[in-house]
Each structure stands twice: as C-alpha cells, then as structure tokens.
Design a protein around this motif. Structure first.
Motif, PDB file in Angstrom:
ATOM      1  N   GLN A  39      35.363  46.714  36.324  1.00  0.00           N
ATOM      2  CA  GLN A  39      35.689  45.293  36.273  1.00  0.00           C
ATOM      3  C   GLN A  39      36.089  44.825  37.654  1.00  0.00           C
ATOM      4  O   GLN A  39      37.047  45.351  38.249  1.00  0.00           O
ATOM      5  N   LYS A  43      35.374  38.789  37.042  1.00  0.00           N
ATOM      6  CA  LYS A  43      34.112  39.094  36.354  1.00  0.00           C
ATOM      7  C   LYS A  43      34.372  39.835  35.049  1.00  0.00           C
ATOM      8  O   LYS A  43      35.416  40.437  34.852  1.00  0.00           O
ATOM      9  N   GLU A  44      33.371  39.784  34.157  1.00  0.00           N
ATOM     10  CA  GLU A  44      33.439  40.542  32.915  1.00  0.00           C
ATOM     11  C   GLU A  44      33.300  42.031  33.234  1.00  0.00           C
ATOM     12  O   GLU A  44      32.723  42.412  34.255  1.00  0.00           O
ATOM     13  N   HIS A  45      33.820  42.848  32.334  1.00  0.00           N
ATOM     14  CA  HIS A  45      33.628  44.274  32.572  1.00  0.00           C
ATOM     15  C   HIS A  45      32.155  44.637  32.369  1.00  0.00           C
ATOM     16  O   HIS A  45      31.454  44.011  31.572  1.00  0.00           O
ATOM     17  N   GLU A  46      31.730  45.631  33.096  1.00  0.00           N
ATOM     18  CA  GLU A  46      30.318  46.050  33.111  1.00  0.00           C
ATOM     19  C   GLU A  46      30.216  47.548  32.852  1.00  0.00           C
ATOM     20  O   GLU A  46      30.861  48.341  33.534  1.00  0.00           O
ATOM     21  N   GLU A  89      29.206  45.136  46.493  1.00  0.00           N
ATOM     22  CA  GLU A  89      29.237  44.655  45.110  1.00  0.00           C
ATOM     23  C   GLU A  89      29.660  45.731  44.112  1.00  0.00           C
ATOM     24  O   GLU A  89      29.822  45.442  42.924  1.00  0.00           O
ATOM     25  N   ALA A  92      35.354  47.363  42.532  1.00  0.00           N
ATOM     26  CA  ALA A  92      35.880  47.073  41.198  1.00  0.00           C
ATOM     27  C   ALA A  92      36.916  48.134  40.833  1.00  0.00           C
ATOM     28  O   ALA A  92      37.061  49.138  41.535  1.00  0.00           O
TER      29      ALA A  92
END
Length: 119
Positions: A39, A43-46, A89, A92
């Motif tokens: 996360q 942003k949403e968790h991925e 990117e 997180a």
C-alpha cells in the motif's frame, strides 16, 4: 495466535534490489497460500505476489512480473520476496499475508515493512 514478522525493507536506489522476509508463527505455512500486498500513500492496497500451499504455484501482479520472485521455506515457516530492478513506483509498505487461496483476499497479515525506492 497467527503472527508475522516482516523484515528486509529499507531505502534503495532505483534499479537496486531488496529481499523481504516474513517469519510466521502460531500456524504452519503449508496450510495457507502466502503472499505479499503493498500500500502506497493515498492508494488502494495492491496484491503483489502469492504462492499456493498445494502445488507451489506462484502469481504476480503485472507491475512486478519479471522483477519480483516469491518463495517459501516451510521448514523455516518463512516466505521471501526477492525484489530486483526496483522502481520509484514500488515505494510502499509491504505486508506479508496468509490467504485461503491466492485468488481471494488476505485473511491475516503482519505489520508491514517500508520499502522506499529513491535516488
């Protein structure tokens, strides 16, 4: 009580590598699919990667395919995420998680470890 202890996060330059480890206690890894999700701020968790308990099949998000490798050592009750060619990117908090199946949501997860990719 299920517990995860994640380690291996940190600051790395773009193009660098990190290896995350997740030591599980309170249950045996081979009963669950184990994976990682992340996360980033705002942003949403991925879901990043998952390895099944039945046949060791592995799954990766398109964004990390070819760069990340998940593995598990059931004898040590530990799962690893080798991350190569890191990009900004990828920054997180990374969470280790247990899943009933890789296609489902995480059932249990740890406190997370911060990964920062920056020059």
């Amino acid at each position: 009580q299920l517990q995860f202890v994640e380690s291996g996060g940190g600051l790395v330059q773009p193009g660098g590598s990190l290896r995350l480890s997740c030591a599980a206690s309170g249950f045996t890894l081979d009963y669950y699919a184990i994976g990682w999700f992340r996360q980033a701020p705002g942003k949403e968790h991925e879901g990043v990667s998952c390895i099944s308990s039945s046949d060791g099949s592995t799954y990766y998000a398109d964004s990390v395919k070819g760069r990340f490798t998940i593995s598990r050592d059931n004898a040590k009750n530990t799962v690893y995420l080798q991350m190569n060619s890191l990009k900004p990117e990828d920054t997180a908090v990374y969470y280790c998680a247990a899943y009933y199946r890789c296609s489902g949501p995480p059932a249990y997860w740890g406190q997370g470890t911060q990964v920062t990719v920056s020059s």
